[in-house]
Design a protein around this motif. Structure first.
Motif, PDB file in Angstrom:
ATOM      1  N   TRP A   1       0.866  -1.378   0.024  1.00  0.00           N
ATOM      2  CA  TRP A   1      -0.114   0.078   0.049  1.00  0.00           C
ATOM      3  C   TRP A   1       0.885   1.290  -0.065  1.00  0.00           C
ATOM      4  N   SER A   2       0.298   2.292  -0.638  1.00  0.00           N
ATOM      5  CA  SER A   2       1.039   3.724  -0.474  1.00  0.00           C
ATOM      6  C   SER A   2       0.698   4.327   0.764  1.00  0.00           C
ATOM      7  N   TYR A   3       1.572   5.269   0.987  1.00  0.00           N
ATOM      8  CA  TYR A   3       1.347   6.149   2.209  1.00  0.00           C
ATOM      9  C   TYR A   3       1.859   7.565   2.268  1.00  0.00           C
ATOM     10  N   GLN A   4       1.080   8.481   2.557  1.00  0.00           N
ATOM     11  CA  GLN A   4       1.468   9.980   2.398  1.00  0.00           C
ATOM     12  C   GLN A   4       0.767  10.717   3.758  1.00  0.00           C
ATOM     13  N   GLU A   5       1.582  11.472   4.089  1.00  0.00           N
ATOM     14  CA  GLU A   5       1.484  12.419   5.342  1.00  0.00           C
ATOM     15  C   GLU A   5       1.508  13.861   4.849  1.00  0.00           C
ATOM     16  N   GLU A   6       0.532  14.557   5.091  1.00  0.00           N
ATOM     17  CA  GLU A   6       0.340  15.915   4.614  1.00  0.00           C
ATOM     18  C   GLU A   6      -0.184  16.878   5.814  1.00  0.00           C
ATOM     19  N   PRO A   7       0.399  18.196   5.814  1.00  0.00           N
ATOM     20  CA  PRO A   7      -0.571  19.058   6.710  1.00  0.00           C
ATOM     21  C   PRO A   7      -1.866  19.514   6.204  1.00  0.00           C
ATOM     22  N   THR A   8      -2.567  19.972   6.834  1.00  0.00           N
ATOM     23  CA  THR A   8      -3.846  20.348   6.760  1.00  0.00           C
ATOM     24  C   THR A   8      -3.966  21.890   7.719  1.00  0.00           C
ATOM     25  N   PRO A   9      -4.999  22.767   7.159  1.00  0.00           N
ATOM     26  CA  PRO A   9      -5.058  23.904   8.096  1.00  0.00           C
ATOM     27  C   PRO A   9      -4.991  23.974   9.314  1.00  0.00           C
ATOM     28  N   SER A  10      -5.658  22.832   9.954  1.00  0.00           N
ATOM     29  CA  SER A  10      -5.965  22.622  11.347  1.00  0.00           C
ATOM     30  C   SER A  10      -4.954  21.518  12.044  1.00  0.00           C
ATOM     31  N   GLY A  11      -4.455  20.768  11.270  1.00  0.00           N
ATOM     32  CA  GLY A  11      -3.514  19.623  11.764  1.00  0.00           C
ATOM     33  C   GLY A  11      -2.681  18.641  10.699  1.00  0.00           C
ATOM     34  N   VAL A  12      -3.081  17.542  10.606  1.00  0.00           N
ATOM     35  CA  VAL A  12      -2.196  16.820   9.838  1.00  0.00           C
ATOM     36  C   VAL A  12      -3.124  15.481   9.272  1.00  0.00           C
ATOM     37  N   MET A  13      -2.947  15.064   8.111  1.00  0.00           N
ATOM     38  CA  MET A  13      -3.660  14.081   7.503  1.00  0.00           C
ATOM     39  C   MET A  13      -2.928  12.758   6.884  1.00  0.00           C
ATOM     40  N   TRP A  14      -3.105  11.804   7.259  1.00  0.00           N
ATOM     41  CA  TRP A  14      -2.538  10.573   6.617  1.00  0.00           C
ATOM     42  C   TRP A  14      -3.258   9.945   5.694  1.00  0.00           C
ATOM     43  N   THR A  15      -2.935   9.333   4.625  1.00  0.00           N
ATOM     44  CA  THR A  15      -3.393   8.520   3.435  1.00  0.00           C
ATOM     45  C   THR A  15      -2.755   7.304   3.318  1.00  0.00           C
ATOM     46  N   LEU A  16      -3.269   6.187   3.456  1.00  0.00           N
ATOM     47  CA  LEU A  16      -2.686   4.839   3.264  1.00  0.00           C
ATOM     48  C   LEU A  16      -3.826   4.144   2.107  1.00  0.00           C
ATOM     49  N   ALA A  17      -3.424   3.566   1.091  1.00  0.00           N
ATOM     50  CA  ALA A  17      -4.042   3.146  -0.160  1.00  0.00           C
ATOM     51  C   ALA A  17      -3.607   2.139  -0.944  1.00  0.00           C
ATOM     52  N   GLU A  18      -4.209   1.105  -1.205  1.00  0.00           N
ATOM     53  CA  GLU A  18      -3.840   0.094  -2.079  1.00  0.00           C
ATOM     54  C   GLU A  18      -3.560   0.426  -3.418  1.00  0.00           C
TER      55      GLU A  18
ATOM     56  N   GLY B   1      -8.594   1.777   0.909  1.00  0.00           N
ATOM     57  CA  GLY B   1      -7.600   2.650   1.864  1.00  0.00           C
ATOM     58  C   GLY B   1      -8.011   2.976   3.101  1.00  0.00           C
ATOM     59  N   MET B   2      -7.548   3.803   3.624  1.00  0.00           N
ATOM     60  CA  MET B   2      -7.937   4.430   5.006  1.00  0.00           C
ATOM     61  C   MET B   2      -7.222   5.961   4.960  1.00  0.00           C
ATOM     62  N   ARG B   3      -7.869   6.629   5.781  1.00  0.00           N
ATOM     63  CA  ARG B   3      -7.392   8.066   5.873  1.00  0.00           C
ATOM     64  C   ARG B   3      -7.649   8.387   7.362  1.00  0.00           C
ATOM     65  N   ILE B   4      -6.573   9.022   7.967  1.00  0.00           N
ATOM     66  CA  ILE B   4      -6.877   9.549   9.356  1.00  0.00           C
ATOM     67  C   ILE B   4      -6.341  10.963   9.372  1.00  0.00           C
ATOM     68  N   GLN B   5      -7.428  11.730   9.948  1.00  0.00           N
ATOM     69  CA  GLN B   5      -6.996  13.215  10.060  1.00  0.00           C
ATOM     70  C   GLN B   5      -7.122  13.668  11.297  1.00  0.00           C
ATOM     71  N   LEU B   6      -6.246  14.440  12.041  1.00  0.00           N
ATOM     72  CA  LEU B   6      -6.019  15.148  13.410  1.00  0.00           C
ATOM     73  C   LEU B   6      -6.140  16.707  13.166  1.00  0.00           C
ATOM     74  N   ALA B   7      -6.956  17.300  14.110  1.00  0.00           N
ATOM     75  CA  ALA B   7      -7.073  18.761  14.216  1.00  0.00           C
ATOM     76  C   ALA B   7      -6.857  19.144  15.592  1.00  0.00           C
ATOM     77  N   SER B   8      -6.253  20.261  15.576  1.00  0.00           N
ATOM     78  CA  SER B   8      -6.461  20.945  16.960  1.00  0.00           C
ATOM     79  C   SER B   8      -7.314  22.086  16.881  1.00  0.00           C
ATOM     80  N   PHE B   9      -7.974  22.203  17.895  1.00  0.00           N
ATOM     81  CA  PHE B   9      -8.966  23.038  18.052  1.00  0.00           C
ATOM     82  C   PHE B   9      -8.232  24.557  18.980  1.00  0.00           C
ATOM     83  N   SER B  10      -8.280  25.688  18.429  1.00  0.00           N
ATOM     84  CA  SER B  10      -7.900  26.868  19.238  1.00  0.00           C
ATOM     85  C   SER B  10      -8.957  27.216  20.206  1.00  0.00           C
ATOM     86  N   ALA B  11      -8.904  28.307  21.325  1.00  0.00           N
ATOM     87  CA  ALA B  11      -9.765  28.550  22.047  1.00  0.00           C
ATOM     88  C   ALA B  11     -11.024  29.610  21.176  1.00  0.00           C
TER      89      ALA B  11
END
Length: 225
Positions: A53-70, A81-91
């Motif tokens: 499977w392929s893999y990529q990590e990239e920034p987003t406006p609020s955090g980071v996203m990982w994409t893994l695909a066949e 495939g699978m995608r994981i997205q992490l975001a941080s929330f400001s006050a």
């Protein structure tokens, strides 16, 4: 801003948002044949990945996203495939919408878009995070007008962080793909060395591909703020 510098800024921002390890259990005790332990560089996390499977990590406006695909194509689309997205929330962001409110909105959308709901879980407190999930069968017209997809959505949130994971494959292939989803769903998002290394994250995996597409595993290209 270069991509590597952008990822370093994201990592620094997320480090300020975290007060304790989150989703930090090891994903595997012994590596099975045909799999690799993929590093999620921006957060020192880990996930099991089929070695082809392929893999990529990239920034987003609020955090980071990982994409893994066949089967990721040059235009960024894929069927399994699978995608994981992490975001941080400001006050300021939390004043208009909290991570818990976003979780409710996305859960309702995933449910309303479904042709059939297969299973649900939570909400359940797991360490620092609350977890909720929904598994559905839904159609994605831009990929296939006739064949539905089997998609498993996972939602995790704390007071300042939000995570969504999306694993998808054609419905007809789900019996074969379900063990792959089960293995990959047990990822470690935040590792013990997160925030300690300021070097640029490396890109690993079988191949790099253009990111930011709409695919079988993403009801919205970037569902987070």
């Amino acid at each position: 801003m270069t991509r590597s510098r952008s990822l370093r800024v994201v990592a620094a921002t997320l480090a300020l948002a975290l007060t304790a390890p989150a989703l930090a259990e090891s994903p595997v005790a012994e590596l099975p044949a045909g799999w690799v332990l993929q590093k999620l560089a921006a957060t020192d996390g880990e996930i099991l990945r089929p070695e082809h499977w392929s893999y990529q990590e990239e920034p987003t406006p609020s955090g980071v996203m990982w994409t893994l695909a066949e089967d990721r194509k040059p235009d960024g689309t894929y069927l399994t495939g699978m995608r994981i997205q992490l975001a941080s929330f400001s006050a300021e962001q939390r004043a208009s919408k909290t991570p818990a409110q976003l979780a409710d909105e996305l859960y309702a959308k995933f449910r309303s878009d479904a042709e059939r709901v297969v299973d649900t879980c939570g909400p359940e407190l797991r360490g620092d995070f609350t977890n909720r999930c929904i598994e559905v069968v839904q159609r994605i017209p831009n990929l296939s007008a006739e064949d539905p997809f089997h998609i498993a959505y996972g939602l995790w949130w704390s007071e300042t962080l939000f995570v969504v994971s999306i694993f998808g494959t054609p419905e007809r292939e789900w019996p074969e793909r379900a063990p792959t989803h089960q293995a990959m769903a047990n990822f470690r998002l935040i590792g013990p060395n997160f925030g300690k290394n300021s070097s640029a994250p490396s890109q690993g995996g079988a191949a790099d591909a253009t990111a930011g597409s709409t695919d079988a595993n993403d009801a919205e290209a970037d569902p987070l703020p």
